[in-house]
Enzyme design. Structure first.
Site, short mmCIF file in Angstrom:
data_model
loop_
_atom_site.label_atom_id
_atom_site.label_comp_id
_atom_site.label_asym_id
_atom_site.label_seq_id
_atom_site.Cartn_x
_atom_site.Cartn_y
_atom_site.Cartn_z
N SER A 162 0.83 -1.33 0.22
CA SER A 162 -0.01 0.04 0.01
C SER A 162 0.82 1.38 0.02
CB SER A 162 -1.03 -0.04 1.15
OG SER A 162 -1.72 0.93 0.99
N ASP A 188 -8.03 -5.37 -6.34
CA ASP A 188 -8.11 -4.15 -5.80
C ASP A 188 -8.31 -2.86 -6.53
OD1 ASP A 188 -7.37 -2.11 -4.01
OD2 ASP A 188 -4.95 -2.33 -4.55
N HIS A 213 -6.54 -5.58 -1.72
CA HIS A 213 -5.19 -4.49 -1.56
C HIS A 213 -4.22 -4.79 -0.77
CE1 HIS A 213 -3.72 -0.47 -1.56
NE2 HIS A 213 -3.62 -0.38 -0.37
#
Length: 484
Positions: free
Chosen positions: A192, A402, A455
């Protein structure tokens, strides 16, 4: 056990960050909270019996006068710690605790997701831990994330450049305190928003090694999952949504016509583009952007503990999350499991077991949203170019469902590196099934998708991501004929 609590106190070649060894030994007898060295944790509240792996927790002082005290969890490899690689793991956000990566993604612990009854949540052993093949240091970065804290108001400042500098300092000091890992291969990793920092940290380590800074770090490469590279990922969220059937052909064509591919920094004078982007946001508001296959659940918690989003990167909360009468998510929702970490980490027995310094953290949060933070690095692209030129290995992986950092965004910047393809697009397998697709490049970079992953891909697909990591870290490639 091959690592002992307060290792740096027992080796005369290494002194704990400038203090004289005899003085530290005396202080250690007075208070276990003095000194920056770690302590072995054999038992954790909520886990039955002794831990089946070696866990060390502690603080490393970084920044001016060590005014930033970075908290870490170190888990020694469950295989061969003297030979297996050492990984530094940063969780994204910015502002998410490393504990989130440990317990929800790649570490050997997980919460037993039972209906919360007011007691201490239970922890269980997780078989698909990346510690099966490597030692991992999970560090709370930036300052005031997790159990990290600042000794002064000035030291509480947070930014991209400070996060990079402090993570680099942390690792050098940690290795100095653990000289038995001086020869181990080292990798920098995260997912991330930490994708913004990981390559820069690796580049800083490489340059410092070249300057002769000690201790020398045996850096081999880096890993990033669904990484933020330049904060323009929404430019690829819209074509991703169209490809996944979430928006109509007509809206997509209108977005392309009026916005010309720029959906992030929309000029408010461009009324038609703003209208189309608002339509996109409204149409997809019922979708969990972290994994479009998952239910879109409430993200709240009971007082006095506050809620925390999956990643503070996603600041555009749906209106229902801002309601003052929030409901708890269903136990069937993934977000329910996030509540358990706050109940667990804010328990005094847990803090004592982890050796958290009393009075340094009033309330632990998995992710701290809306914290003051200076975004002073616009892109890490040049640093990746530098690392590629020097031959460092890299693994870039993307959960393919994601919508926060879509795989399309990751593929785009990888293409822009303009390296030739060594092994072209092909499936990779786990247990005889396609687990994703992969491609390798001449700059020692491997890109892999994780089929059905979100994600934070290891959270959604633990076995697949473990197999992906263990194959790559051992030097292997994702060859169909070998892994099918």
């Amino acid at each position: 056990m091959s690592i002992f609590s307060s290792t740096c106190l027992t080796d005369p070649r290494f002194i704990c960050h400038g203090f004289l060894l005899p003085i530290l030994l005396l202080l250690l007898q007075i208070s276990s909270q003095l000194g920056d060295c770690g302590t072995i944790v054999k038992y954790l509240p909520g886990f039955q019996g002794p831990l089946p792996f070696l866990l060390e927790t502690g603080y490393i002082g970084v920044g001016e006068n060590d005014d930033v005290q970075s908290f870490y969890y170190f888990i020694e490899s469950e295989n061969n710690p003297r030979e297996d690689p050492l990984m530094l793991w940063l969780t994204g956000g910015p502002g998410c605790s490393a504990f989130s990566g440990l317990v929800y993604e790649i570490g050997p612990l997980a919460f037993q997701v039972d209906e919360y009854d007011g007691g201490l949540p239970s922890l269980v052993y997780k078989p698909n831990s990346w510690t099966k093949v490597s030692s991992i240091v999970f560090v709370d970065v930036p300052v005031n994330t997790g159990f990290s804290y600042a000794r002064t108001e000035f030291a509480s400042q947070r930014s991209d450049s400070l996060s990079v500098s402090q993570a680099h300092q942390f690792l050098r000091k940690w290795i100095m305190d653990h000289p038995e890992f001086l020869k181990n291969k080292v990798y920098i990793a995260g997912d991330s928003y930490s994708g913004m920092h990981v390559p820069i940290i690796a580049d800083e380590i490489s340059k410092a090694n070249e300057r002769g800074l000690q201790p020398w770090i045996n850096l081999q490469g880096y890993l990033m999952g669904n990484p933020v590279i330049n904060r323009n990922e929404k430019n690829y969220a819209i074509p991703f949504a169209h490809g996944m059937g979430l928006i109509s052909d007509e809206l997509y064509k209108s977005l392309q016509k009026h916005c010309k591919g720029e959906y992030v920094n929309v000029d408010m004078r461009n009324v038609l583009c703003s209208r189309d982007v608002n339509s996109f946001d409204e149409i997809t508001s019922g979708i969990d952007s972290a994994n479009i296959l998952e239910p879109n659940c409430e993200f709240a918690t009971q007082k006095p503990l506050e809620s925390s989003w999956r990643r503070s990167l996603t600041d555009n909360y749906p209106a229902k999350f801002k309601d003052t009468h929030l409901r708890l998510p269903s136990r069937n929702c993934r977000t329910y499991g996030y509540l358990l970490s706050a109940y667990w980490a804010n328990d005094n027995k847990v803090r004592n077991a982890l050796n958290v310094r009393k009075g340094t953290k009033k309330k632990w949060k998995r992710c701290t949203k809306n914290m003051p933070y200076k975004y002073d690095i616009s892109s890490n692209f040049p640093y990746q170019v530098n690392l590629s030129r020097k031959g460092y290995r890299s693994l870039i992986y993307s959960g393919d469902h994601d919508m926060i950092v879509p795989f399309l965004a990751t593929q785009a910047w990888i293409r822009s590196l303009n390296y030739s393809i060594v092994d072209d697009w092909r499936p990779w397998y786990t247990n005889g099934q396609v687990a994703g697709y992969t491609r390798t490049y001449s700059n020692a970079m491997t890109f892999a998708t994780v089929k059905g992953g979100g994600h934070t891909a290891p959270e959604y697909k633990p076995p697949e991501c473990f197999h992906m990591y263990s194959r790559w870290i051992s030097g292997g490639l994702f060859k169909k004929e070998k892994y099918r």
